[in-house]
Design an enzyme around this catalytic site. Structure first.
Site, PDB file in Angstrom:
ATOM      1  N   GLU A 187       0.838  -1.204   0.000  1.00 58.16           N
ATOM      2  CA  GLU A 187       0.000   0.000   0.000  1.00 58.16           C
ATOM      3  C   GLU A 187       0.870   1.249   0.000  1.00 58.16           C
ATOM      4  O   GLU A 187       0.669   2.158   0.804  1.00 58.16           O
ATOM      5  CB  GLU A 187      -0.944  -0.020   1.199  1.00 58.16           C
ATOM      6  CG  GLU A 187      -1.907  -1.171   1.121  1.00 58.16           C
ATOM      7  CD  GLU A 187      -2.943  -1.184   2.214  1.00 58.16           C
ATOM      8  OE1 GLU A 187      -2.672  -0.643   3.284  1.00 58.16           O
ATOM      9  OE2 GLU A 187      -4.020  -1.735   1.983  1.00 58.16           O
ATOM     10  N   GLU A 276      -5.537  -7.951  -1.395  1.00 59.35           N
ATOM     11  CA  GLU A 276      -5.989  -8.263  -0.040  1.00 59.35           C
ATOM     12  C   GLU A 276      -7.484  -8.054  -0.064  1.00 59.35           C
ATOM     13  O   GLU A 276      -7.947  -6.931  -0.247  1.00 59.35           O
ATOM     14  CB  GLU A 276      -5.393  -7.298   0.998  1.00 59.35           C
ATOM     15  CG  GLU A 276      -3.997  -7.591   1.433  1.00 59.35           C
ATOM     16  CD  GLU A 276      -3.475  -6.527   2.424  1.00 59.35           C
ATOM     17  OE1 GLU A 276      -4.277  -5.926   3.166  1.00 59.35           O
ATOM     18  OE2 GLU A 276      -2.253  -6.308   2.424  1.00 59.35           O
TER      19      GLU A 276
HETATM   20  C1  IPT Z   1      -4.287  -3.262   5.040  1.00 60.97           C
HETATM   21  C2  IPT Z   1      -2.807  -3.611   5.109  1.00 60.97           C
HETATM   22  O1  IPT Z   1      -2.227  -3.784   3.847  1.00 60.97           O
HETATM   23  C3  IPT Z   1      -2.571  -4.848   5.926  1.00 60.97           C
HETATM   24  O2  IPT Z   1      -1.205  -4.963   6.179  1.00 60.97           O
HETATM   25  C4  IPT Z   1      -3.349  -4.795   7.196  1.00 60.97           C
HETATM   26  O3  IPT Z   1      -2.849  -3.746   7.951  1.00 60.97           O
HETATM   27  C5  IPT Z   1      -4.802  -4.585   6.896  1.00 60.97           C
HETATM   28  O4  IPT Z   1      -4.964  -3.414   6.199  1.00 60.97           O
HETATM   29  C6  IPT Z   1      -5.667  -4.404   8.109  1.00 60.97           C
HETATM   30  O5  IPT Z   1      -5.618  -5.498   8.915  1.00 60.97           O
HETATM   31  S1  IPT Z   1      -4.520  -1.528   4.899  1.00 60.97           S
HETATM   32  C7  IPT Z   1      -6.193  -1.163   4.502  1.00 60.97           C
HETATM   33  C8  IPT Z   1      -7.173  -1.641   5.451  1.00 60.97           C
HETATM   34  C9  IPT Z   1      -6.295   0.311   4.486  1.00 60.97           C
END
Ligand code: IPT
Length: 947
Positions: A187, A276
C-alpha cells in the site's frame, strides 16, 4: 496405427505445451508463470488464484504451520500469501536470524508440501498491525526517511532484501518451488519515492526473482497502477486491497460501509487482482474477535466474494486473513491490536474451523473444480428475473461458452427473501428456472458446462465440486435450505434416473433431463445410460455441502462426507486411506468401486457399501481430556531498580544530545530508548541529580504507544504512575506534534530529597510496540519510545537506561523487555524458584512495582490428538495492574483491564509441551497498592479431535 496417429497429429502437437510432446528424452521445459488479461498461467495452464494470508511470525511453532496450511488446502485454496517480517528476523542492524521459528526455507518447503503456491510479500514495509509495520525498531535510529531511497534507510532495507530475496528465489516456481508472485512494498501510495519502489524490484531481479512482481494498492487504486504505470517503480501486476465491511466489529450488522468491494480492473494486460480482500477484521473497538467473525461472516462472504468474482471477473484473489494468529512478544503494533490477532478469520487463533471456513470451502472447491471460470468476459445477454427485486450479472468463457450468472437482490442491502423465474438463454437452449434468494445472499449459477463426462445445460443449484471417480461422475450441488432447485442435463437418449434419497422429480424431453427438487437435506440421484457415463448427483443444502471434502490426487480424487477435516486421501488396492481429523460421526467415502476397506488415521473403520456406491462408517468420539488445575503458584517481588542503592553502573549512559528522530526532545539528554538500543517492552531509567532541597515536583513525559504506562520512584519512595503518550503527532504533517505527550507531574513528598547529595529518580516505562508507517511520512514510525522529557526543578540529571538484556537466541529479539525478572531469567523454565514463597496471584496483595508468579504443570495429552489448549483468566480484572504471561519462557500475551478485552490466551503446541512439564510465569506490574492481582487462571481445551 499408433505411429500413423502420431504422424498425423505431429503438426498439431507441436503447438501444445512442451511436456506433452517431449516424452522423457528432453529436459523438463522451463516452469513459467505468465499472465494475460484474464488470469495467471502456470506453464500456459490457466489458474484462478485463490490465496489466504498467513503470518508465520504469528504462530511460532513450525509444526503448526503445516496444520494451518493443510487446512487452507482442504478448503480449496491453492495458494498462501505470506508477509515476511523484517523486524522478526533482525533484532539489530546487520544481525539476521533465519533459524528455528524463523526458518523461511522450512516455511516455503511446508507450503510446497501441502500443495500451495506462494505469494511472497517481503515488504520491506508490510503494515499488518505489526510493530513498526514490520520495520525493525533499529531503523528508527538510522538517518533517511523510512520507505524512501534516502541513504541510511536505503542501506538498511537492502540488508534485508539481500538476505530474504535469495531464500525466496530458490523456492520459486521456475526452480520447482511454490513461489509464483513477489509483492513489492505494501500500500505504498502516499509520500512515494519511485526510485525506492524501483530499487526493491531491481534487487529482486538481481537476486534471481523471475516471477511476476505485484503490489497491493489500497482503497482507491492509484499510484503504481496508473500514475506510474510505465515509469520507474511500476510493477507488472498491481492489485487492490478491499475491506468493504470496515473494522467496526462492535456493529456486526454493517453491510459494506466501505463500498461495494468490487476489485477494480487496473489494466487491460493483466488479470483483476484482489491483493488483499477482507476476510476478517482488526478489533478496533474492543468488541472481541467473535464479533469480527460475525461482521465478516458467511453472509458477507457469499455476497461480497461472489459479487466480486462475477462482476469484475477477478481471477487473482487473496483473502486477508485465512488464519490470524497471535501478537506474541512485542510483535504487535500498539495502537490497533492487542495480543490476539485472531482477526475473526475462518480459522481461529486456536486453529479451529468455523462456519466461515465452510463458506470458503464451498467457494474454494467450486473455483478448483470449474475450470472455465479462469477466462471469462462480461455477458450482456444475461438471464432476466421476472421479479424486479432480484437482478443478475453474467460472464461467459469465450472458449467453452460456459456461463456464470450471479443472482442477487437489486438492492444490495435488501433483507427480504424473493423468488423469481429466470428466462435463461443458455448455450444449450432456453430455460425457465426458479430461483429463490434470501436477503444479502448471492448465488453463482452455471450453464453450458462440461461437467466431467456430463453436459450441464443449466442449474439453479450451485456447484461445489465434481470428480470422475471409478468410471462415473460424482457431483455435489447445493442451495439454501428450502429453496427450489432445477438442474438440466443433456443426453442422447432418455437416461435411467434413480432417486436414491430425497424428493426429486425428473422429466426427459428433447435431450434434456430436467430434475426439480427443493434443497432439503441431501438428495441423491443416480443417472445412467443416455449415452454418457454414470452420474451420481448429490443435491444438498449449504450445510450438507459443507460436510464434503475433496482429497486424493487429480488422477484419483476421493470425495468424503463427514469427519472434521480431510487432509489427504489415497487409494491402493481395495483400501482407501484418509488422513483426517475425526470426532464422533459418520464418514462416507466416494471412491473407485474396488475400494472396500477404509482406514482413517491408521485405524480400520468398519464400513458398509451404500446404495450410492459409497463406503459408510462411523468414527468414535475421542476420549475427553482432563487438564490439570493451576496450583502451587509461588511469588516474588522485584523492582530493586527503584531503590537508591541499586548498582546501575553497568547500565547504558543516556547522554546523547542529538537524535535522527524527526521528534526533537524538549529536554536533554535524549532519553529515547531506541537511540540506546532498547527497543521493546519495559524500559528502566535511573536519573541521578544533586538536589538543592527546593525541588517541589518531578515532571516527565513518556511515549509508550496506546495502553502503556510508567511508574516513578524518587529515592526509593513511590511517587505514582501515569499513562504513556500515544501519538506525539496526529499522523498528518499539517498538524504539529503534541508538545506534551504522556505527561506525568509528581509532587515531591516532604523528607524524600537529600539536599547536596546524590538523589535517584527511577522510572519504569512500559512501552507497547512501535507505530506503523502507513503514510510513509516517518513521523509516526519514528516517534520515540520511553522518556522524552524530564525535569526535577532545574538540576542537571545524569541518566542511565536499561532494557532487554540481550537477544534470546531461540525466541528472538521481540520476546523480552527489560524487567529485572526478565534480565534475570525468571521467565525461563530453568529458573530455580523453589525458594520463592507460595503466593496465589489472584489472592495476594500487590505493592507498586513488579511481582512475579510462577507455577508448573504437567500435561499428558494423548498422541494422535489435536487438543488446542488455552489459558483463561477468570473474572474481570481490576484496573491498575498488567501482566506479561510467559509459557516456557515465551511471552505469549499481555493481560489486564487496561489492555483490551482479551481474557483467553492460546498456548500453541510446540511452545506448550503436550506431553511434559510446562512452566507459566507472570510478571505483574501494579500502578498502586491492590488487594490482589490477576486470575485465578485455568487451562481449557478449545477442542478435541483425533488426527
Ligand atoms: C491493510 C494492510 O495492507 C494490511 O497490512 C493490514 O494492515 C490490513 O490493512 C488491516 O488489517 S490496509 C487497509 C485496510 C487500508
Amino acid at each position: 496405427m499408433r505411429r500413423l496417429l502420431t504422424v498425423l497429429l505431429a503438426p498439431l502437437l507441436a503447438l501444445l505445451p512442451a511436456p506433452l510432446v517431449t516424452g522423457t528424452a528432453q529436459a523438463r521445459p522451463q516452469r513459467q508463470v505468465t499472465y494475460d488479461h484474464w488470469s495467471l498461467m502456470l506453464d500456459g495452464r490457466r489458474v484462478v488464484l485463490q490465496a489466504a494470508e498467513f503470518h508465520y511470525f504469528r504462530l511460532p511453532s513450525p509444526p503448526l504451520w503445516r496444520d494451518v496450511l493443510e487446512k487452507f488446502k482442504a478448503a480449496g485454496f491453492n495458494a498462501v500469501s505470506l508477509y515476511f517480517s523484517w523486524a522478526y528476523h533482525s533484532p539489530r542492524q546487520g544481525v539476521y536470524d533465519f533459524t528455528g521459528v524463523r526458518d523461511l526455507d522450512l516455511l516455503l518447503r511446508t507450503a510446497a508440501e501441502t500443495g500451495l503456491y506462494v505469494i511472497a510479500r517481503p515488504g520491506p514495509y508490510i503494515n499488518a498491525e505489526t510493530s513498526g509495520g514490520g520495520l525493525p525498531a533499529w531503523v528508527k535510529t538510522v538517518p533517511g526517511r523510512a520507505r524512501s531511497s534516502e541513504p541510511g534507510f536505503r542501506e538498511a532495507y537492502r540488508e534485508w532484501l539481500d538476505r530474504v530475496n535469495p531464500i525466496i528465489a530458490r523456492h520459486q516456481y521456475g526452480r520447482g518451488g511454490p513461489v509464483i508472485l513477489y509483492n513489492a512494498e505494501n500500500e505504498y501510495q502516499v509520500n512515494t519515492d519511485a526510485a525506492y519502489m524501483q530499487d526493491i524490484q531491481d534487487r529482486a531481479r538481481a537476486a534471481g526473482i523471475d516471477v511476476p512482481i505485484t503490489t497491493n494498492d489500497c482503497c482507491d487504486a492509484g499510484s503504481w497502477s496508473s500514475t506510474w504505470a510505465t515509469g520507474p517503480g511500476a510493477v507488472q501486476i498491481p492489485g487492490v486491497d478491499d475491506y468493504p465491511q470496515s473494522f467496526a466489529c462492535d456493529n456486526p450488522e454493517e453491510w459494506g460501509p466501505w463500498g461495494e468491494g468490487l476489485t477494480e480492473r487496473l489494466r487491460e494486460d493483466i488479470p483483476v487482482f484482489a491483493a488483499e480482500y477482507q476476510a476478517g477484521a482488526i478489533d478496533l473497538g474492543g468488541a472481541g474477535y467473535d464479533r469480527c467473525r460475525e461482521l465478516t461472516g458467511p453472509a458477507y462472504m457469499k455476497f461480497f466474494y461472489k459479487n466480486n468474482l462475477i462482476q469484475t471477473g477477478a481471477t487473482m484473489l487473496s483473502y486477508y486473513m485465512g488464519f490470524g494468529g497471535t501478537n506474541w512478544g512485542w510483535l504487535g503494533q500498539p495502537n490497533d491490536v492487542y495480543t490476539s490477532y485472531d482477526y475473526g478469520a475462518a480459522i481461529t487463533e486456536a486453529r479451529r474451523l468455523t462456519p466461515k471456513y465452510d463458506e470458503f470451502k464451498r467457494q474454494g472447491l467450486f473455483l478448483e473444480s470449474v475450470a472455465p471460470l479462469a477466462r471469462t468476459d462480461p455477458l450482456a445477454a444475461r438471464p432476466v428475473p421476472d421479479n424486479a427485486a432480484l437482478t443478475t450479472v453474467a460472464r461467459a468463457n469465450p472458449d467453452t461458452g460456459t456461463q456464470f450468472v450471479l443472482v442477487r437482490h437489486a438492492d444490495r442491502a435488501a433483507t427480504s427473501t424473493d423468488t423469481a423465474t429466470l428466462d435463461w438463454a443458455a448455450p444449450d437452449g432456453r430455460y425457465q428456472v426458479p430461483v429463490r434468494v434470501a436477503g444479502r445472499d448471492a448465488h453463482v449459477l452455471v450453464a453450458g458446462y462440461d461437467l466431467g463426462g456430463q453436459r450441464l445445460a443449466v442449474s439453479t443449484s450451485e456447484i461445489m465440486t465434481h470428480a470422475a471417480i471409478g468410471g462415473r461422475d460424482v457431483a455435489v450441488l447445493y442451495g439454501t435450505a428450502g429453496s427450489p432447485g432445477a438442474t438440466v442435463l443433456r443426453y442422447d437418449s432418455a437416461p435411467r434416473v434413480t432417486v436414491l434419497a430425497g424428493r426429486v422429480t425428473s422429466t426427459y424431453a428433447g435431450g434434456d433431463l430436467r430434475l426439480d427438487y427443493t434443497h432439503d437435506g441431501l438428495a441423491r440421484v443416480l443417472v445412467t445410460g443416455g449415452g454418457r457415463r454414470p452420474l451420481l448427483l448429490l443435491l444438498g443444502t449449504d450445510e450438507e455441502a459443507a460436510a464434503f471434502w475433496r482429497a486424493g490426487t487429480a488422477g484419483q480424487p476421493v470425495l468424503v462426507r463427514g469427519t472434521e477435516l480431510v487432509r489427504s486421501a489415497s487409494v491402493t488396492g481395495d483400501t482407501v486411506r484418509l488422513t483426517a481429523d475425526t470426532a464422533a460421526g459418520e464418514v462416507e467415502v466416494f471412491a473407485p468401486p474396488q475400494a472396500r476397506r477404509l482406514r482413517v488415521g491408521g485405524a480400520d473403520v468398519a464400513v458398509t457399501r451404500t446404495a450410492s456406491g459409497s463406503l459408510l462408517g462411523v468414527t468414535r468420539a475421542p476420549a475427553p481430556v482432563r487438564l490439570p488445575a493451576l496450583t502451587g503458584w509461588r511469588g516474588r517481588a522485584e523492582t530493586p531498580e527503584a531503590q537508591p542503592g541499586f548498582d546501575d553502573s553497568r547500565w547504558t549512559a543516556a547522554d546523547r544530545t542529538t537524535t535522527v528522530s524527526p521528534h526533537k526532545p524538549r529536554t536533554l539528554p535524549v532519553l529515547y530508548a531506541d537511540d540506546y538500543g532498547f527497543h521493546q517492552g519495559d524500559i528502566w531509567y535511573r536519573g541521578h541529580f544533586t538536589a538543592t532541597g527546593a525541588e517541589t515536583s518531578v515532571d516527565l513525559n513518556a511515549v509508550t504507544g496506546l495502553r502503556g504506562d510508567y511508574l516513578v520512584w524518587l529515592n526509593g519512595r513511590y511517587l505514582g504512575a501515569a499513562a504513556g503518550g500515544v501519538q506525539a503527532d496526529s499522523g498528518d504533517q499539517a498538524t504539529p506534534p503534541n508538545p506534551d505527550p504522556g505527561p506525568g507531574h509528581f509532587a515531591v513528598p516532604a523528607g524524600v530529597l537529600r539536599p547536596g547529595a546524590d538523589n535517584v529518580l527511577a522510572v519504569l516505562v512500559a512501552t507497547m510496540g512501535h507505530n506503523d508507517d502507513w503514510i510513509a511520512d516517518d513521523l509516526r514510525f519514528k516517534q520515540p519510545r520511553g522518556l522524552v522529557a524530564a525535569s526535577v526543578g532545574g538540576a542537571p540529571i545524569r541518566w542511565r537506561v536499561q532494557g532487554a538484556a540481550g537477544v534470546d537466541p531461540v525466541r528472538g529479539g521481540l520476546n523480552n523487555g527489560g524487567l529485572y525478572g526478565e534480565r534475570s531469567g525468571w521467565h525461563l523454565p530453568s529458573h530455580p524458584d523453589r525458594s520463592w514463597p507460595a503466593a496465589d496471584p489472584a489472592a495476594t496483595p500487590l505493592t507498586p512495582g513488579v511481582t512475579w508468579y510462577r507455577t508448573s504443570f504437567r500435561l499428558g495429552l494423548p498422541e494422535g490428538r489435536d487438543v488446542p489448549v488455552g489459558l483463561r483468566a477468570a473474572g474481570e480484572p481490576s484496573p491498575g495492574h498488567r501482566a506479561l504471561i510467559f509459557l516456557n519462557g515465551w511471552n505469549i500475551g499481555r493481560y489486564g483491564a487496561d489492555l483490551g478485552p482479551q481474557r483467553e490466551f492460546t498456548l500453541p503446541a510446540g511452545l506448550l509441551k503436550e506431553r511434559g512439564e510446562n512452566t507459566l510465569a507472570l510478571a505483574v506490574t501494579a500502578e498502586r497498592p491492590l488487594p490482589a492481582g490477576p486470575g485465578p487462571f485455568e487451562l481449557f481445551a478449545y477442542g478435541n479431535v483425533r488426527r
